[in-house]
Design an enzyme around this catalytic site. Structure first.
Site, PDB file in Angstrom:
ATOM      1  N   CYS A   1      -9.242   6.134 -42.437  1.00 32.95           N
ATOM      2  CA  CYS A   1     -10.116   6.931 -43.318  1.00 32.95           C
ATOM      3  C   CYS A   1      -9.405   7.386 -44.594  1.00 32.95           C
ATOM      4  O   CYS A   1     -10.056   7.744 -45.565  1.00 32.95           O
ATOM      5  CB  CYS A   1     -10.672   8.138 -42.573  1.00 32.95           C
ATOM      6  SG  CYS A   1     -11.646   7.664 -41.148  1.00 32.95           S
TER       7      CYS A   1
ATOM      8  N   HIS B   1     -13.168  13.163 -47.933  1.00 34.55           N
ATOM      9  CA  HIS B   1     -13.574  12.177 -46.932  1.00 34.55           C
ATOM     10  C   HIS B   1     -14.697  12.810 -46.105  1.00 34.55           C
ATOM     11  O   HIS B   1     -14.630  13.974 -45.720  1.00 34.55           O
ATOM     12  CB  HIS B   1     -12.382  11.838 -46.046  1.00 34.55           C
ATOM     13  CG  HIS B   1     -12.772  11.058 -44.836  1.00 34.55           C
ATOM     14  ND1 HIS B   1     -13.563   9.932 -44.913  1.00 34.55           N
ATOM     15  CD2 HIS B   1     -12.502  11.245 -43.510  1.00 34.55           C
ATOM     16  CE1 HIS B   1     -13.753   9.468 -43.695  1.00 34.55           C
ATOM     17  NE2 HIS B   1     -13.134  10.241 -42.827  1.00 34.55           N
TER      18      HIS B   1
ATOM     19  N   ASN C   1     -19.707   8.909 -41.340  1.00 39.73           N
ATOM     20  CA  ASN C   1     -18.310   8.668 -41.701  1.00 39.73           C
ATOM     21  C   ASN C   1     -18.115   7.166 -41.937  1.00 39.73           C
ATOM     22  O   ASN C   1     -18.150   6.384 -40.998  1.00 39.73           O
ATOM     23  CB  ASN C   1     -17.413   9.180 -40.558  1.00 39.73           C
ATOM     24  CG  ASN C   1     -15.931   8.986 -40.837  1.00 39.73           C
ATOM     25  OD1 ASN C   1     -15.544   8.271 -41.758  1.00 39.73           O
ATOM     26  ND2 ASN C   1     -15.110   9.620 -40.022  1.00 39.73           N
TER      27      ASN C   1
HETATM   28  O1  UT7 Z   1     -12.518  10.281 -40.035  1.00 43.12           O
HETATM   29  C1  UT7 Z   1     -11.366  10.560 -39.318  1.00 43.12           C
HETATM   30  C2  UT7 Z   1     -11.293  11.965 -38.993  1.00 43.12           C
HETATM   31  N1  UT7 Z   1     -12.274  12.305 -38.011  1.00 43.12           N
HETATM   32  C3  UT7 Z   1     -12.661  13.535 -37.915  1.00 43.12           C
HETATM   33  O2  UT7 Z   1     -12.232  14.325 -38.705  1.00 43.12           O
HETATM   34  C4  UT7 Z   1     -13.576  13.919 -36.772  1.00 43.12           C
HETATM   35  C5  UT7 Z   1     -13.163  15.268 -36.277  1.00 43.12           C
HETATM   36  N2  UT7 Z   1     -13.934  15.745 -35.161  1.00 43.12           N
HETATM   37  C6  UT7 Z   1     -15.224  16.132 -35.207  1.00 43.12           C
HETATM   38  O3  UT7 Z   1     -15.870  15.961 -36.218  1.00 43.12           O
HETATM   39  C7  UT7 Z   1     -15.805  16.841 -34.033  1.00 43.12           C
HETATM   40  O4  UT7 Z   1     -14.761  17.190 -33.147  1.00 43.12           O
HETATM   41  C8  UT7 Z   1     -16.878  16.041 -33.244  1.00 43.12           C
HETATM   42  C9  UT7 Z   1     -18.142  15.973 -34.064  1.00 43.12           C
HETATM   43  C10 UT7 Z   1     -16.348  14.651 -32.966  1.00 43.12           C
HETATM   44  C11 UT7 Z   1     -17.215  16.735 -31.923  1.00 43.12           C
HETATM   45  O5  UT7 Z   1     -17.633  18.072 -32.152  1.00 43.12           O
HETATM   46  P1  UT7 Z   1     -16.989  19.279 -31.329  1.00 43.12           P
HETATM   47  O6  UT7 Z   1     -17.689  20.489 -31.735  1.00 43.12           O
HETATM   48  O7  UT7 Z   1     -15.492  19.246 -31.584  1.00 43.12           O
HETATM   49  O8  UT7 Z   1     -17.341  18.923 -29.842  1.00 43.12           O
HETATM   50  P2  UT7 Z   1     -16.398  18.623 -28.579  1.00 43.12           P
HETATM   51  O9  UT7 Z   1     -15.701  17.310 -28.761  1.00 43.12           O
HETATM   52  O10 UT7 Z   1     -15.526  19.824 -28.305  1.00 43.12           O
HETATM   53  O11 UT7 Z   1     -17.467  18.479 -27.445  1.00 43.12           O
HETATM   54  C12 UT7 Z   1     -18.322  19.555 -27.085  1.00 43.12           C
HETATM   55  C13 UT7 Z   1     -19.338  19.055 -26.072  1.00 43.12           C
HETATM   56  C14 UT7 Z   1     -18.700  18.271 -24.916  1.00 43.12           C
HETATM   57  O12 UT7 Z   1     -19.395  18.620 -23.734  1.00 43.12           O
HETATM   58  P3  UT7 Z   1     -18.782  19.684 -22.695  1.00 43.12           P
HETATM   59  O13 UT7 Z   1     -17.471  19.085 -22.302  1.00 43.12           O
HETATM   60  O14 UT7 Z   1     -18.629  20.948 -23.479  1.00 43.12           O
HETATM   61  O15 UT7 Z   1     -19.797  19.726 -21.645  1.00 43.12           O
HETATM   62  C15 UT7 Z   1     -18.998  16.848 -25.262  1.00 43.12           C
HETATM   63  O16 UT7 Z   1     -19.097  16.023 -24.119  1.00 43.12           O
HETATM   64  O17 UT7 Z   1     -20.248  18.151 -26.714  1.00 43.12           O
HETATM   65  C16 UT7 Z   1     -20.345  16.961 -25.921  1.00 43.12           C
HETATM   66  N3  UT7 Z   1     -20.662  15.868 -26.806  1.00 43.12           N
HETATM   67  C17 UT7 Z   1     -21.922  15.520 -27.117  1.00 43.12           C
HETATM   68  N4  UT7 Z   1     -23.106  16.033 -26.743  1.00 43.12           N
HETATM   69  C18 UT7 Z   1     -24.210  15.476 -27.240  1.00 43.12           C
HETATM   70  C19 UT7 Z   1     -19.808  15.030 -27.486  1.00 43.12           C
HETATM   71  N5  UT7 Z   1     -20.508  14.157 -28.208  1.00 43.12           N
HETATM   72  C20 UT7 Z   1     -21.824  14.442 -27.992  1.00 43.12           C
HETATM   73  C21 UT7 Z   1     -23.017  13.888 -28.499  1.00 43.12           C
HETATM   74  N6  UT7 Z   1     -24.170  14.451 -28.099  1.00 43.12           N
HETATM   75  N7  UT7 Z   1     -23.026  12.863 -29.379  1.00 43.12           N
END
Ligand code: UT7
Length: 325
Positions: free
Chosen positions: A115, A252, A282
């Site tokens: 990225c 980004h 992204n």
């Molecule tokens: O481009 C390179 C750089 N990339 C980035 O900068 C990405 C950085 N990360 C992010 O943008 C975020 O961390 C995400 C959008 C990927 C995830 O958001 P989050 O608020 O950090 O969520 P999380 O990973 O802590 O997950 C929270 C919950 C989990 O469930 P439990 O364990 O709390 O029950 C996940 O399983 O959300 C769940 N989850 C989803 N639920 C519905 C993860 N993906 C999904 C989904 N739909 N698509």
């Protein structure tokens, strides 16, 4: 030896026609439009149609940037393409693009910094121009991220999209001092210890497959805000400008909450932050030039404006570039 400045002579971008909405993805994996919007800000992403490759997207963006610059392919003596999703393991998209455009001079190659790729590619081209090794460079960020996604993994497949953006840089002997236009500075960083947090689980020399993107999203999120803010203050400091003096921030586009978190940390008014994440998702190396071009097209970024670009990606890699457009 006098260092030459790189003027931004032209910019262009291209998105594939097909739009994939959050509702459509919700029919494929256990997710919802509201979860994707609330956690990422993404409403939709563009997906390349069957048979459409990264080089196809790169070519469309490149032709627009050349038109915008009023230049022809034969004027180019350098092509740098940032991509993680090349058409082939080799030849590079850069040399394929060189042939497609009908450019025959100089050199063409790819840069792989995920990225952060466009910021890295811009730094390569700017440094080669500064040293007199190129006069007119095409810098492209192009991706078909859809091809390396695991479409059964809801934690990653909702995040990414396809697209391309391009800039033409030209050596400018006349410019000097802080008021000069073009690339004022670039700052590149990486830390390979974090590779497992964001990687692809395949490749030619390990599995012999293309592999799928894997990410520990919440850990990447924390590193992103800290490292991006650090790269922005460093590039501003090194270039002798303050964050307040910057007219536009072109980040980004990974997550709206990252954009807002960085803006809060550095007290940047959100109106100065160009955001396309809602419409594009992204697009990895394509996201910065796509966002930059959109803001030029809609009249926000104007000639003479001070623009700060930044990114963080797999590796980790991260960095920033400051330009007077
Ligand atoms: O481009 C390179 C750089 N990339 C980035 O900068 C990405 C950085 N990360 C992010 O943008 C975020 O961390 C995400 C959008 C990927 C995830 O958001 P989050 O608020 O950090 O969520 P999380 O990973 O802590 O997950 C929270 C919950 C989990 O469930 P439990 O364990 O709390 O029950 C996940 O399983 O959300 C769940 N989850 C989803 N639920 C519905 C993860 N993906 C999904 C989904 N739909 N698509």
């Amino acid at each position: 030896m006098t260092e030459l400045s790189s003027r931004i002579a032209g910019i262009g971008s291209h998105l594939p026609e097909r739009i994939l909405t959050n509702d459509e993805i919700s029919a494929m994996v256990d997710t919802s439009d509201s979860w994707i919007r609330e956690r990422t800000g993404i409403r939709q992403r563009h997906i390349a149609g069957e048979g459409v490759t990264t080089c196809d997207l790169a070519e469309r963006a490149a032709r627009r940037a050349l038109d915008d610059a009023g230049l022809a392919a034969e004027d180019l003596d350098l092509i740098v393409v940032a991509t993680t999703t090349p058409d082939f393991t080799f030849p590079s998209v850069g040399t394929m693009l060189q042939a497609r455009l009908g450019a025959t001079k100089g050199a063409a190659f790819d840069v792989q910094a995920v990225c952060t790729g466009f910021v890295y590619a811009l730094a390569m081209a700017d440094n080669m121009i500064a040293r007199g090794q190129a006069r007119t460079a095409l810098v492209v960020g192009a991706e078909t991220m859809s091809r390396i996604l695991d479409w059964t993994d809801r934690s990653t497949c909702v995040l990414f999209g396809d697209g391309a953006g391009a800039m033409v840089l030209q050596a400018d002997e006349t410019a000097s001092g802080p008021e000069r236009s073009g690339i004022l500075g670039t700052y590149l960083r990486s830390d390979g210890r974090f590779k497992d947090l964001l990687h692809v689980d395949g490749g030619p020399s390990s599995t012999g497959t293309v592999g799928h993107l894997r990410m520990v999203g919440n850990q990447v999120f924390r590193h992103a805000i800290t490292n991006i803010a650090e790269s922005m203050t460093t590039i501003a400091g090194r270039s002798g400008v303050t964050i307040e003096e910057v007219d536009w921030f072109v980040p980004h586009q990974a997550n709206q909450r990252i954009l807002e978190g960085v803006a809060r940390k550095l007290s940047i008014p959100t109106e100065k932050v160009i955001s396309t994440v809602a419409d594009h998702g992204n697009t990895s190396a394509a996201s910065v030039p796509l966002a930059f071009d959109r803001a030029v097209q809609d009249g926000r970024i104007k000639r003479g404006d001070l623009v700060l670009m930044e990114a963080l990606g797999g590796g980790f890699t991260w960095g920033a570039a400051l330009a007077r457009f």
